[in-house]
Design a protein around this motif. Structure first.
Motif, PDB file in Angstrom:
ATOM      1  N   ILE A 183       0.855  -1.189   0.000  1.00  0.00           N
ATOM      2  CA  ILE A 183       0.000   0.000   0.000  1.00  0.00           C
ATOM      3  C   ILE A 183       0.894   1.244   0.000  1.00  0.00           C
ATOM      4  O   ILE A 183       1.893   1.297   0.726  1.00  0.00           O
ATOM      5  N   ILE A 185       0.460   5.513   0.373  1.00  0.00           N
ATOM      6  CA  ILE A 185      -0.458   6.639   0.614  1.00  0.00           C
ATOM      7  C   ILE A 185       0.320   7.949   0.525  1.00  0.00           C
ATOM      8  O   ILE A 185       1.549   7.955   0.655  1.00  0.00           O
ATOM      9  N   PHE A 191      -3.137  12.396   5.248  1.00  0.00           N
ATOM     10  CA  PHE A 191      -2.331  11.197   5.497  1.00  0.00           C
ATOM     11  C   PHE A 191      -0.975  11.508   6.143  1.00  0.00           C
ATOM     12  O   PHE A 191      -0.200  10.597   6.410  1.00  0.00           O
ATOM     13  N   LEU A 200      -4.519   3.750   9.166  1.00  0.00           N
ATOM     14  CA  LEU A 200      -5.263   4.026   7.935  1.00  0.00           C
ATOM     15  C   LEU A 200      -6.681   3.459   8.038  1.00  0.00           C
ATOM     16  O   LEU A 200      -7.662   4.128   7.677  1.00  0.00           O
ATOM     17  N   VAL A 214      -8.859   2.740  -3.403  1.00  0.00           N
ATOM     18  CA  VAL A 214      -7.528   2.185  -3.664  1.00  0.00           C
ATOM     19  C   VAL A 214      -7.448   1.767  -5.126  1.00  0.00           C
ATOM     20  O   VAL A 214      -8.285   0.996  -5.599  1.00  0.00           O
ATOM     21  N   PRO A 247      -3.347   9.326  -6.612  1.00  0.00           N
ATOM     22  CA  PRO A 247      -3.674  10.175  -5.456  1.00  0.00           C
ATOM     23  C   PRO A 247      -3.536  11.673  -5.762  1.00  0.00           C
ATOM     24  O   PRO A 247      -4.404  12.474  -5.394  1.00  0.00           O
ATOM     25  N   ASP A 253      -7.329   7.425  -3.109  1.00  0.00           N
ATOM     26  CA  ASP A 253      -6.677   7.873  -1.870  1.00  0.00           C
ATOM     27  C   ASP A 253      -5.339   7.180  -1.698  1.00  0.00           C
ATOM     28  O   ASP A 253      -4.400   7.742  -1.139  1.00  0.00           O
ATOM     29  N   ALA A 254      -5.311   5.922  -2.143  1.00  0.00           N
ATOM     30  CA  ALA A 254      -4.124   5.092  -1.921  1.00  0.00           C
ATOM     31  C   ALA A 254      -3.904   4.218  -3.142  1.00  0.00           C
ATOM     32  O   ALA A 254      -4.796   4.078  -3.988  1.00  0.00           O
ATOM     33  N   LEU A 270       4.521   9.730  -2.267  1.00  0.00           N
ATOM     34  CA  LEU A 270       3.780   8.659  -1.603  1.00  0.00           C
ATOM     35  C   LEU A 270       4.726   7.945  -0.654  1.00  0.00           C
ATOM     36  O   LEU A 270       5.948   8.029  -0.797  1.00  0.00           O
ATOM     37  N   GLU A 272       5.223   4.231   1.971  1.00  0.00           N
ATOM     38  CA  GLU A 272       4.733   2.952   2.486  1.00  0.00           C
ATOM     39  C   GLU A 272       4.397   3.137   3.952  1.00  0.00           C
ATOM     40  O   GLU A 272       4.895   4.065   4.605  1.00  0.00           O
TER      41      GLU A 272
END
Ligand SMILES: Nc1ncnc2c1ncn2[C@@H]1O[C@H](COP(=O)(O)OP(=O)(O)OP(=O)(O)O)[C@@H](O)[C@H]1O
Ligand SMILES: O=P(O)(O)OC[C@H]1O[C@H](OP(=O)(O)OP(=O)(O)O)[C@H](O)[C@@H]1O
Length: 332
Positions: A183, A185, A191, A200, A214, A247, A253-254, A270, A272
Motif C-alpha cells: 500500500i 499513501i 495522510f 489508515l 484504492v 492520489p 486515496d491510496a 507517496l 509505504e
C-alpha cells in the motif's frame, strides 16, 4: 555442483529421505505454496467470498447482460491431448528479459524460429515447446492445463492463481524480479500523520458513502488483504499503469502496487506504511500439478530444469535452506 536430489513420483522412502537430507544452499524448496481460499466471482469484478464491502470497479468495461463467457482460460477445461510439454515464459518486459537470461545462464537455449512468433524450442530439452505469454496468461493457462510449466512473478501467480490447488511452485526464488506488493499513501494532507495500516483503517473518514479508494492491478490480493486487516469501507479500482499518479490526480486515496527501490513512490510524494506490505515477490518456477502427476516425462523435465536452476543459483552464492520432495507434494 549442488543439484536437487533425484525425484520420482513413486520414489518411496528412498527418494523422500534423500531429499529431506539434502540441504541445498539457497532459499528454494519444492512447495505447494498456495493456500486454498476460494474466491467467488461476482459479475465482472473479482470479489472475496467472505462478505466484505470492498467494491471492485472494473476500469472501463461494463458488460452487457447476455450470456458471454468472459472467464476465458480461467475455466477448468482440459484442452486436446498432446504429447509435447509446454513451458510458458513471459513475453515482454523485465520478466521476459530476466527469464531468458536465466535460461541462457543455465545452458537452456531458447530458440525462436522467427522473432515475431510466440513459440520456441529448447535444444537441450527434447519435446518441450516454449510459449511466450503475458504474465497473467502464463498463470491462467497453467490453471487450465493449457501449459504445463511456467516462469512468472510470484505476485502474478498469487493474483491470477487465486489460490488454485493445481498450481505447484517448483522453485520459489529464481533470483530476479525482486519486489514487494504494498500500500502507498500520500505523504501530505490527511495522510501526513498516518504511518501504519491500522491507523489508515481507523480513519473516521471512510464510510459506505465515502470509502477508502484504492487503485491497483491486484484486486484479488488487495480485497483479501484489506478485508483481513479490518477495512470495512473500501473501493478498489483498476488501472493499467502509472498508478502512483492517482492520489495526486484525486482519483484514489491510496495505491496498491509493486515497490522495488521505492523511487517511484518517493517521486510521487507517496509513502509505504507499517503493515502495508502484502507479499514479497520474485520470479518463480511453477507447474500444473495434474500434468506432473499424469505425465512421467513432465516430471523428468521439471527435475532437469530445477537441477539447472539450482546449480546456477548455487554458483551465484544464493542458498537453499530446505527442499521438499516433489512426489510428496504431489501426494498432498
Ligand atoms: N520495479 C520492479 N522491480 C522488480 N520487479 C518488478 C518490478 N515491477 C514489476 N516487477 C516484476 O515484473 C513483473 C512484470 O512487471 P511489468 O511491470 O514489467 O509488467 P508488464 O510488462 O506491465 O506486464 P503486463 O504483461 O501485465 O503488461 C511483475 O509481475 C513483477 O513480478
Ligand atoms: O520502487 P521502484 O523501483 O520505483 O519500482 C516500482 C515501479 O515498478 C513498476 O512499474 P514499472 O517500472 O514496471 O512500470 P509500469 O508502471 O509500466 O509497470 C511498479 O508498477 C512501480 O511503478
Amino acid at each position: 555442483m549442488a543439484v536437487a536430489p533425484p525425484m520420482t513420483m513413486q520414489g518411496g522412502a528412498t527418494g523422500l529421505q534423500q531429499q529431506q537430507q539434502a540441504v541445498l544452499p539457497r532459499s528454494s524448496y519444492l512447495g505447494l505454496q498456495l493456500a486454498s481460499q476460494p474466491c467467488v466471482k461476482v459479475g465482472c469484478g473479482r470479489r472475496s467470498s467472505a462478505g466484505l464491502r470492498c467494491q471492485v470497479s472494473p476500469s472501463s468495461t461494463t458488460l452487457p447482460h447476455f450470456n458471454v463467457d468472459i472467464s476465458g482460460a480461467g475455466k477448468p477445461i482440459r484442452s486436446v491431448e498432446r504429447s509435447t510439454i509446454r513451458l510458458a515464459l513471459p513475453s515482454k518486459g523485465r520478466m521476459a528479459e530476466d527469464t531468458l537470461g536465466l535460461m541462457k545462464d543455465c545452458q537452456l537455449s531458447v530458440r525462436k524460429l522467427n522473432p515475431r512468433q510466440y513459440i520456441a524450442d529448447i535444444s537441450e530439452l527434447k519435446n518441450v515447446e516454449v510459449w511466450f505469454q503475458r504474465a497473467s496468461d502464463v498463470v491462467r493457462k497453467l490453471k487450465t492445463g493449457d501449459v504445463d510449466m511456467g516462469i512468472v512473478g510470484y505476485d502474478m501467480l498469487r493474483e491470477y492463481g487465486e489460490d488454485d490447488e493445481d498450481l505447484i511452485i517448483i522453485h520459489d526464488a529464481l533470483g530476479f524480479g525482486q519486489c514487494h506488493l504494498a500500500i502507498g499513501i500520500p505523504t501530505y494532507g490527511i495522510f501526513e500523520n498516518i504511518n501504519s495500516l491500522s491507523e489508515l483503517a481507523a480513519m473516521p473518514l471512510w464510510t459506505e458513502d465515502r470509502p477508502l479508494r484504492v487503485v491497483t492491478g491486484y484486486t484479488y490480493l488487495g480485497t483479501k488483504f484489506l478485508e483481513e486487516h479490518g477495512f470495512k469501507h473500501v473501493q478498489l479500482s483498476t488501472a493499467d499503469g502509472a498508478l502512483e499518479a492517482a492520489p495526486a490526480m484525486g482519483t484514489a486515496d491510496a495505491i496498491l502496487d509493486l515497490v522495488s527501490s521505492g523511487t517511484t513512490l518517493r517521486e510521487n510524494n507517496l509513502k509505504e506504511i507499517s503493515g502495508g506490505a502484502v507479499l514479497s515477490s520474485q520470479g518463480v518456477f511453477v507447474a500444473n500439478k495434474k500434468a506432473l502427476l499424469e505425465r512421467k516425462e513432465m516430471l523428468d523435465v521439471a527435475h532437469e530444469m530445477l537441477e539447472r536452476f539450482e546449480a546456477h543459483l548455487t554458483a551465484q552464492g544464493q542458498f537453499t535452506v530446505w527442499i521438499e520432495p516433489l512426489h510428496l507434494l504431489l501426494n498432498n
